[in-house]
Each structure stands twice: as structure tokens, then as C-alpha cells.
Design an enzyme around this catalytic site. Structure first.
Site, PDB file in Angstrom:
ATOM      1  N   PRO A  83     -48.578  20.828  51.232  1.00 24.27           N
ATOM      2  CA  PRO A  83     -48.459  21.449  49.914  1.00 24.27           C
ATOM      3  C   PRO A  83     -47.501  20.736  48.963  1.00 24.27           C
ATOM      4  O   PRO A  83     -46.439  20.268  49.372  1.00 24.27           O
ATOM      5  CB  PRO A  83     -47.938  22.858  50.231  1.00 24.27           C
ATOM      6  CG  PRO A  83     -47.335  22.755  51.584  1.00 24.27           C
ATOM      7  CD  PRO A  83     -48.145  21.720  52.312  1.00 24.27           C
ATOM      8  N   ASN A  84     -47.930  20.675  47.741  1.00 19.26           N
ATOM      9  CA  ASN A  84     -47.146  20.148  46.602  1.00 19.26           C
ATOM     10  C   ASN A  84     -47.015  18.628  46.594  1.00 19.26           C
ATOM     11  O   ASN A  84     -46.469  18.065  45.649  1.00 19.26           O
ATOM     12  CB  ASN A  84     -45.748  20.790  46.542  1.00 19.26           C
ATOM     13  CG  ASN A  84     -45.830  22.298  46.365  1.00 19.26           C
ATOM     14  OD1 ASN A  84     -46.527  22.763  45.471  1.00 19.26           O
ATOM     15  ND2 ASN A  84     -45.172  23.050  47.214  1.00 19.26           N
ATOM     16  N   ARG A 111     -42.903  15.484  40.537  1.00 15.98           N
ATOM     17  CA  ARG A 111     -42.179  16.564  41.213  1.00 15.98           C
ATOM     18  C   ARG A 111     -40.786  16.080  41.628  1.00 15.98           C
ATOM     19  O   ARG A 111     -40.672  15.202  42.497  1.00 15.98           O
ATOM     20  CB  ARG A 111     -42.968  16.965  42.461  1.00 15.98           C
ATOM     21  CG  ARG A 111     -42.272  17.963  43.331  1.00 15.98           C
ATOM     22  CD  ARG A 111     -42.935  18.077  44.691  1.00 15.98           C
ATOM     23  NE  ARG A 111     -42.260  19.075  45.488  1.00 15.98           N
ATOM     24  CZ  ARG A 111     -42.382  19.192  46.801  1.00 15.98           C
ATOM     25  NH1 ARG A 111     -43.174  18.376  47.476  1.00 15.98           N
ATOM     26  NH2 ARG A 111     -41.724  20.116  47.452  1.00 15.98           N
ATOM     27  N   TYR A 135     -37.792  13.067  45.441  1.00 18.24           N
ATOM     28  CA  TYR A 135     -38.974  12.509  46.109  1.00 18.24           C
ATOM     29  C   TYR A 135     -39.421  11.150  45.575  1.00 18.24           C
ATOM     30  O   TYR A 135     -40.359  10.554  46.093  1.00 18.24           O
ATOM     31  CB  TYR A 135     -40.132  13.515  46.019  1.00 18.24           C
ATOM     32  CG  TYR A 135     -39.809  14.833  46.698  1.00 18.24           C
ATOM     33  CD1 TYR A 135     -39.567  14.873  48.075  1.00 18.24           C
ATOM     34  CD2 TYR A 135     -39.718  16.024  45.980  1.00 18.24           C
ATOM     35  CE1 TYR A 135     -39.248  16.063  48.707  1.00 18.24           C
ATOM     36  CE2 TYR A 135     -39.400  17.224  46.604  1.00 18.24           C
ATOM     37  CZ  TYR A 135     -39.170  17.241  47.971  1.00 18.24           C
ATOM     38  OH  TYR A 135     -38.850  18.412  48.602  1.00 18.24           O
ATOM     39  N   ASN A 157     -47.079  14.617  56.863  1.00 17.77           N
ATOM     40  CA  ASN A 157     -46.048  15.191  55.995  1.00 17.77           C
ATOM     41  C   ASN A 157     -46.526  16.593  55.659  1.00 17.77           C
ATOM     42  O   ASN A 157     -47.368  16.788  54.776  1.00 17.77           O
ATOM     43  CB  ASN A 157     -45.836  14.369  54.724  1.00 17.77           C
ATOM     44  CG  ASN A 157     -44.664  14.916  53.905  1.00 17.77           C
ATOM     45  OD1 ASN A 157     -44.179  16.016  54.168  1.00 17.77           O
ATOM     46  ND2 ASN A 157     -44.214  14.147  52.927  1.00 17.77           N
ATOM     47  N   ALA A 213     -43.505  21.900  52.968  1.00 16.79           N
ATOM     48  CA  ALA A 213     -42.739  23.100  53.314  1.00 16.79           C
ATOM     49  C   ALA A 213     -43.259  23.794  54.579  1.00 16.79           C
ATOM     50  O   ALA A 213     -42.503  24.513  55.249  1.00 16.79           O
ATOM     51  CB  ALA A 213     -42.753  24.067  52.135  1.00 16.79           C
ATOM     52  N   GLU A 251     -44.068  12.740  62.502  1.00 12.88           N
ATOM     53  CA  GLU A 251     -43.640  13.627  61.414  1.00 12.88           C
ATOM     54  C   GLU A 251     -42.965  12.782  60.336  1.00 12.88           C
ATOM     55  O   GLU A 251     -42.121  11.942  60.645  1.00 12.88           O
ATOM     56  CB  GLU A 251     -42.644  14.663  61.966  1.00 12.88           C
ATOM     57  CG  GLU A 251     -42.107  15.575  60.877  1.00 12.88           C
ATOM     58  CD  GLU A 251     -41.094  16.579  61.411  1.00 12.88           C
ATOM     59  OE1 GLU A 251     -40.841  16.617  62.630  1.00 12.88           O
ATOM     60  OE2 GLU A 251     -40.540  17.321  60.586  1.00 12.88           O
ATOM     61  N   HIS A 309     -41.238  12.653  56.300  1.00  7.97           N
ATOM     62  CA  HIS A 309     -40.751  13.261  55.059  1.00  7.97           C
ATOM     63  C   HIS A 309     -40.184  12.175  54.166  1.00  7.97           C
ATOM     64  O   HIS A 309     -39.515  11.252  54.657  1.00  7.97           O
ATOM     65  CB  HIS A 309     -39.661  14.302  55.342  1.00  7.97           C
ATOM     66  CG  HIS A 309     -40.116  15.371  56.273  1.00  7.97           C
ATOM     67  ND1 HIS A 309     -40.928  16.398  55.856  1.00  7.97           N
ATOM     68  CD2 HIS A 309     -39.939  15.526  57.596  1.00  7.97           C
ATOM     69  CE1 HIS A 309     -41.212  17.162  56.897  1.00  7.97           C
ATOM     70  NE2 HIS A 309     -40.626  16.658  57.972  1.00  7.97           N
ATOM     71  N   ARG A 348     -30.331  18.193  53.663  1.00 12.59           N
ATOM     72  CA  ARG A 348     -30.672  19.132  52.591  1.00 12.59           C
ATOM     73  C   ARG A 348     -30.327  20.566  53.013  1.00 12.59           C
ATOM     74  O   ARG A 348     -29.513  20.769  53.905  1.00 12.59           O
ATOM     75  CB  ARG A 348     -32.149  18.957  52.224  1.00 12.59           C
ATOM     76  CG  ARG A 348     -32.439  17.535  51.690  1.00 12.59           C
ATOM     77  CD  ARG A 348     -33.862  17.377  51.219  1.00 12.59           C
ATOM     78  NE  ARG A 348     -34.134  18.237  50.064  1.00 12.59           N
ATOM     79  CZ  ARG A 348     -35.355  18.468  49.588  1.00 12.59           C
ATOM     80  NH1 ARG A 348     -36.412  17.918  50.171  1.00 12.59           N
ATOM     81  NH2 ARG A 348     -35.525  19.242  48.543  1.00 12.59           N
TER      82      ARG A 348
END
Ligand code: DQA
Length: 151
Positions: free
Chosen positions: A10-11, A18, A23, A74, A77, A98, A100, A107
Site C-alpha cells: 500500500p501507498n 509521498r 522515501y 515491500n 504498512a 523483506e 523497505h 523510525r
């Protein structure tokens, strides 16, 4: 030819606009182009996908069985919330890296928990867009080792 699935959650369709301070300015289309070019130099093929829907991510992971030798994921969320994604990865028995863009460990506390990490071969985070090509190399290396030991 070895094929990998690069799956974005998502996103991530909004990359480029964004929160570029978090990012980066690279769009998902730029990342796809870089991955396609890199995969070509490594003699493999890739399928690149993005969805904002958790169930669709599950369907794509299920469909990867028998088609793709590895998955670069990725999960956005959903990384921090989705037991269903963790179960799907465990069910298909396809090695997953995985990924990111940001360093999730530096974070907010809720981003430091990953349901994916415990079923992934490993995690690449914090390197921005280049993480995707690093992940391609990492999974190729992993698949090479697996076949070397006959696994
Ligand atoms: C992300 C990190 C997640 O915490 C966040 O929800 C994202 C992007 C990353 O690539 O840094 O959507 O997966």
C-alpha cells in the site's frame, strides 16, 4: 529462466511524491525500470506488481508458487500488521527478501515490529530505491546457495 516477483504494497504507488524526505524522489516506475535492467544483466526475469489491497497481495503470493523462484516484498504498512501475509509466505515456501526504502528500525516504535521478518530470508532497509537491486542480487545469491546444497 529464473523469475522473481517484486511485490509492493500500500501507498508505494505514490513514491516520488509521498514524503520524499523519507522515501526519496524516485518513482515506482523508475524502480521497476531499474529492476528490469538489473535483472537483464543478471540473466533472470522479473514480474513487478503493486497493490493497495492486502487480499490481493495474498493472491499474488499464492500465485507465485510454481512461477517465481523468489519474492522481494515491500509490504508497506502491512509489514507491521499482517499475520495473513506472514502465513501466506510460510505457506508457499518461496524465499522472500523483506525490503523497505526507509530504515524501519530508526523510525516509530510501531514500524520496528515486522511480521514478515520472521519468515523472510533476510531484510534490506534504509538504502532507498537502490535496495531493490541489492535485493535482486541477494536473492540470486541465496538461490545459488540453496541449489548448491540441493535444498
Ligand atoms: C516502508 C516502511 C513502512 O513502515 C511504511 O508503512 C511504508 C513504506 C518503506 O519502504 O520504507 O509504506 O515499507
Amino acid at each position: 529462466m529464473t523469475s522473481l516477483l517484486i511485490l509492493n504494497g500500500p501507498n508505494l504507488n505514490l513514491l516520488g511524491t509521498r514524503q520524499p524526505e523519507v522515501y526519496g524522489a524516485t518513482t515506482l516506475a523508475d524502480i521497476e525500470a531499474a529492476c528490469t535492467a538489473h535483472a537483464k544483466t543478471r540473466g533472470i526475469s522479473i514480474a513487478f506488481a503493486q497493490t493497495n489491497h492486502e487480499g490481493e497481495m495474498l493472491d499474488l503470493i499464492h500465485a507465485a508458487k510454481g512461477t517465481h523462484k523468489g519474492i522481494i516484498l515491500n509490504a508497506g504498512a502491512y509489514t507491521h500488521t499482517s499475520v495473513a501475509l506472514m502465513d501466506a509466505i510460510q505457506s508457499v515456501e518461496i524465499p522472500v527478501i523483506e525490503l523497505h526504502l526507509s530504515n524501519i528500525h530508526a523510525r516509530e516504535a510501531f514500524r520496528q515490529k515486522s511480521f514478515i521478518a520472521q519468515v523472510a530470508v533476510g531484510q534490506i532497509c534504509g538504502f532507498g530505491a537502490i535496495g531493490y537491486t541489492l535485493a535482486i542480487d541477494a536473492i540470486i545469491d541465496h538461490l545459488g546457495k540453496k541449489s548448491a546444497v540441493g535444498a
